[in-house]
Enzyme design. Structure first.
Site, PDB file in Angstrom:
ATOM      1  N   GLY A  32       0.839  -1.196   0.000  1.00  0.00           N
ATOM      2  CA  GLY A  32       0.000   0.000   0.000  1.00  0.00           C
ATOM      3  C   GLY A  32       0.871   1.242   0.000  1.00  0.00           C
ATOM      4  O   GLY A  32       0.552   2.249   0.636  1.00  0.00           O
ATOM      5  N   ARG A  39       1.522   8.243   2.486  1.00  0.00           N
ATOM      6  CA  ARG A  39       1.829   9.619   2.065  1.00  0.00           C
ATOM      7  C   ARG A  39       1.828  10.585   3.229  1.00  0.00           C
ATOM      8  O   ARG A  39       2.749  11.403   3.379  1.00  0.00           O
ATOM      9  CB  ARG A  39       0.798  10.057   1.015  1.00  0.00           C
ATOM     10  CG  ARG A  39       1.009  11.463   0.464  1.00  0.00           C
ATOM     11  CD  ARG A  39      -0.073  11.805  -0.552  1.00  0.00           C
ATOM     12  NE  ARG A  39      -1.398  11.851   0.060  1.00  0.00           N
ATOM     13  CZ  ARG A  39      -1.885  12.923   0.696  1.00  0.00           C
ATOM     14  NH1 ARG A  39      -1.159  14.019   0.818  1.00  0.00           N
ATOM     15  NH2 ARG A  39      -3.104  12.882   1.218  1.00  0.00           N
ATOM     16  N   ASP A 200      -1.282   1.091  16.979  1.00  0.00           N
ATOM     17  CA  ASP A 200      -2.329   2.022  17.398  1.00  0.00           C
ATOM     18  C   ASP A 200      -1.626   3.348  17.604  1.00  0.00           C
ATOM     19  O   ASP A 200      -0.903   3.527  18.582  1.00  0.00           O
ATOM     20  CB  ASP A 200      -2.999   1.542  18.688  1.00  0.00           C
ATOM     21  CG  ASP A 200      -4.165   2.437  19.105  1.00  0.00           C
ATOM     22  OD1 ASP A 200      -4.158   3.633  18.748  1.00  0.00           O
ATOM     23  OD2 ASP A 200      -5.081   1.952  19.784  1.00  0.00           O
ATOM     24  N   HIS A 201      -1.811   4.278  16.662  1.00  0.00           N
ATOM     25  CA  HIS A 201      -0.989   5.489  16.701  1.00  0.00           C
ATOM     26  C   HIS A 201      -1.228   6.331  17.952  1.00  0.00           C
ATOM     27  O   HIS A 201      -0.382   7.142  18.321  1.00  0.00           O
ATOM     28  CB  HIS A 201      -1.188   6.325  15.431  1.00  0.00           C
ATOM     29  CG  HIS A 201      -2.522   6.987  15.327  1.00  0.00           C
ATOM     30  ND1 HIS A 201      -3.616   6.389  14.734  1.00  0.00           N
ATOM     31  CD2 HIS A 201      -2.959   8.208  15.747  1.00  0.00           C
ATOM     32  CE1 HIS A 201      -4.640   7.209  14.764  1.00  0.00           C
ATOM     33  NE2 HIS A 201      -4.279   8.316  15.376  1.00  0.00           N
ATOM     34  N   ASP A 258     -14.256   2.030  14.977  1.00  0.00           N
ATOM     35  CA  ASP A 258     -13.170   2.881  14.484  1.00  0.00           C
ATOM     36  C   ASP A 258     -12.360   3.490  15.620  1.00  0.00           C
ATOM     37  O   ASP A 258     -11.138   3.641  15.500  1.00  0.00           O
ATOM     38  CB  ASP A 258     -13.745   3.996  13.607  1.00  0.00           C
ATOM     39  CG  ASP A 258     -12.651   4.874  13.004  1.00  0.00           C
ATOM     40  OD1 ASP A 258     -11.730   4.323  12.389  1.00  0.00           O
ATOM     41  OD2 ASP A 258     -12.724   6.110  13.168  1.00  0.00           O
ATOM     42  N   HIS A 263      -8.448   2.909  20.165  1.00  0.00           N
ATOM     43  CA  HIS A 263      -7.856   4.094  20.793  1.00  0.00           C
ATOM     44  C   HIS A 263      -8.405   4.348  22.199  1.00  0.00           C
ATOM     45  O   HIS A 263      -7.644   4.542  23.156  1.00  0.00           O
ATOM     46  CB  HIS A 263      -8.106   5.339  19.930  1.00  0.00           C
ATOM     47  CG  HIS A 263      -7.623   5.211  18.524  1.00  0.00           C
ATOM     48  ND1 HIS A 263      -6.495   4.509  18.188  1.00  0.00           N
ATOM     49  CD2 HIS A 263      -8.119   5.701  17.363  1.00  0.00           C
ATOM     50  CE1 HIS A 263      -6.306   4.583  16.870  1.00  0.00           C
ATOM     51  NE2 HIS A 263      -7.287   5.302  16.355  1.00  0.00           N
ATOM     52  N   LYS A 367     -11.912  19.860  18.113  1.00  0.00           N
ATOM     53  CA  LYS A 367     -10.997  18.708  18.087  1.00  0.00           C
ATOM     54  C   LYS A 367     -10.260  18.682  19.422  1.00  0.00           C
ATOM     55  O   LYS A 367      -9.587  19.656  19.789  1.00  0.00           O
ATOM     56  CB  LYS A 367      -9.999  18.853  16.943  1.00  0.00           C
ATOM     57  CG  LYS A 367      -8.958  17.727  16.875  1.00  0.00           C
ATOM     58  CD  LYS A 367      -7.994  17.973  15.726  1.00  0.00           C
ATOM     59  CE  LYS A 367      -6.879  16.935  15.678  1.00  0.00           C
ATOM     60  NZ  LYS A 367      -7.371  15.591  15.368  1.00  0.00           N
TER      61      LYS A 367
END
Length: 523
Positions: A32, A39, A200-201, A258, A263, A367
């Site tokens: 990928g 990217r 898991d960022h 998600d 998270h 956010k």
């Protein structure tokens, strides 16, 4: 300050953090390789590790994708990606020395003949740069391709030569417990558990990594970290954006799968875990698993009492009119949740009776990712003895701001400067990047480095994944059976459905306002 110094040491940047570790050379194989994640995150992170000196001269990359690129087209793709997220980074000699280590293979590696081409390309690159055979296979692809690629890698012999073999997998790890088990079995057919890095960022974020340091390295907090002193734990992870170009994935997954399954529950585990016997990866992950296994699992009839799901309608976000979720994805009858709030309970001695309030959602007012520890209030007799009548004593709160502006805050009551009989809550800032002046590396920068040096601390082990799905599955099944019944709608740009505040009040305190500028802001 102690916490500030510790936070500074954790967050100086990859070059300073890991300088004492012997970093091996490595070949990254990105499946990928022309996708959005590569990217936006992977190539900028690799560049930072290269620039800092950690991987300079010690790495190469083989990108794999169906896109009809050659090496030069791939290098230009990487150059543009890095410059987009690290402006003016890759020009001149800096660009050539970095980009000359990127190579491309246009292939469908699910086919045996294509895997043979990959093996040849890997051998060519490793020989060219005298690499020792250490390989990291990064599956930045849809989960349905994980098992076929793992099988192809095993049968091709790519996992049998010298050096380590590690595989990195992005979420979602399965759709439910059953599919997660099937996927895990397929991966274990090719890799040992110790070589599977489920990323898991959120676990790569400095403030999340700092939870254990804050708790276990400071006598100020650890003795108070239990039901006797903490009234409630609140975890928020909200966004102002909609689903964007993830419409297909999000319509299938929803906010529960998600965000909550990975998270949110990982942050719960970090806050709730017991002190490990030693600060080693497996000991830390053992304690996280114990915390997740202690979660009370709700029966179907209990779900509406503890969980709220919502979906955004049209509204105004950050001054811009935006469509509702159904309009955005083109499905007027979708019941996919874009918001979840829940009250969790851990049935163990430390946390018995303490509500963990969690919420996550899209198209909200702000956010924000916060972990807020609400301590118990003092008894009313303290107010009487102090001579202060009719004033509310605000509870002390410890706020860990994960994003967008990392910081640690502690709120406490002080006497107002102009009145000896009035208390005001005040926030003390213990640590903040802008104040200390360190450079906080991105989450993927830390996590890629950890994969190379073989540190699995900040990656999820299989039994963590299993425990999380055990809690999520009954709720997901209830949502699917209920359809639109119980789905709470909220306007884009708001704080979410009012039903979330109602269940929060029923079990403790309401959620902290997303737009409350006083929480936390230095006075």
């Amino acid at each position: 300050m102690i916490v500030g110094e510790l936070h500074g040491d954790v967050c100086k940047g990859a070059g300073d953090v890991h300088r004492q570790v012997d970093v091996p050379d490595v070949l990254f194989i990105f499946f990928g390789a022309t996708g959005d994640l590569a990217r936006r995150k992977l190539y900028p992170a690799l560049y930072e590790l290269w620039r800092s000196g950690e991987l300079r001269g010690r790495m190469a990359v083989v990108g794999v994708s169906r896109r009809p690129f050659d090496d030069e087209a791939y290098r230009e793709f990487v150059r543009k990606a890095v410059n987009e997220y690290r402006p003016f980074a890759l020009y001149g000699e800096a660009a050539s020395s970095f980009l000359e280590r990127f190579f491309f293979l246009s292939a469908d590696v699910g086919k045996p003949e294509e895997t043979a081409k990959l093996a040849a390309r890997i051998a060519e690159v490793e020989e060219r740069f005298s690499l020792s055979g250490n390989r990291v296979f990064y599956l930045s692809i849809a989960p349905q391709h994980f098992a076929p690629i793992a099988q192809s890698l095993r049968t091709s012999g790519l996992l049998e030569s010298r050096g380590f073999r590690r595989v990195v997998i992005e979420k979602p790890f399965g759709w439910d417990l059953r599919s997660a088990r099937e996927l895990n079995a397929a991966l274990l057919g090719a890799f040992d558990e110790r070589d599977i890095y489920r990323i898991d960022h959120y676990l790569g974020k400095a403030m999340v990594q700092n939870i254990a340091v804050l708790r276990f390295a400071n006598l100020l907090f650890e003795p108070l970290w239990n039901r006797h002193y903490i009234a409630q734990v609140e975890i928020t992870a909200t966004e102002t954006v909609g689903v964007g170009d993830r419409k297909g994935y999000y319509e299938a997954a929803g906010a529960l799968r998600d965000m909550v399954q990975n998270h949110i529950l990982q942050m719960v585990a970090m806050v709730a875990m017991e002190p490990p016997g030693r600060f080693e990866p497996e000991a830390i992950r053992d304690e996280k698993v114990k915390a997740l296994r202690s979660l009370r699992i709700y029966r179907p009839e209990e779900v509406p009492l503890f969980v709220v799901r919502g979906q955004y309608r049209s509204g105004v976000t950050l001054g811009e009119a935006v469509p509702g979720y159904r309009e955005e994805i083109g499905n007027p009858s979708s019941t996919t949740e874009t918001y979840v709030a829940a009250v969790l309970f851990l049935e163990n001695f430390r946390w018995w009776g303490v509500p963990f309030l969690v919420r996550t959602g899209k198209r909200l007012a702000r956010k924000r990712t916060d972990i807020v520890i609400h301590f118990h209030t003092l008894p009313l007799t303290v107010k009487a003895l102090s001579g202060i009548e009719g004033e509310e004593l605000a509870p002390n709160r410890l706020i860990l701001r994960v994003q967008p502006d990392e910081g640690i805050f502690l709120t406490f009551n002080v006497r107002a400067s102009r009145s000896p009989f009035q208390l005001v809550p005040t926030a003390m800032e213990l640590s903040r990047g802008e104040a200390i002046g360190f450079n906080t590396p991105e989450a993927y920068e830390r996590l890629l480095y950890d994969v190379v040096v073989g540190d699995p601390t900040n990656f999820t082990r299989w039994d963590e994944v299993e425990a999380a799905w055990r809690w999520v599955d009954p709720i997901a099944e209830f949502f699917a059976a209920a359809g639109e019944e119980g789905l709470a709608f909220y306007p884009a740009g708001s704080e979410g459905p009012e039903e979330a505040q109602r269940i929060a009040r029923r079990h403790g305190l309401p959620f902290t306002s997303l737009v409350d500028e006083r929480a936390p802001v230095l006075p």
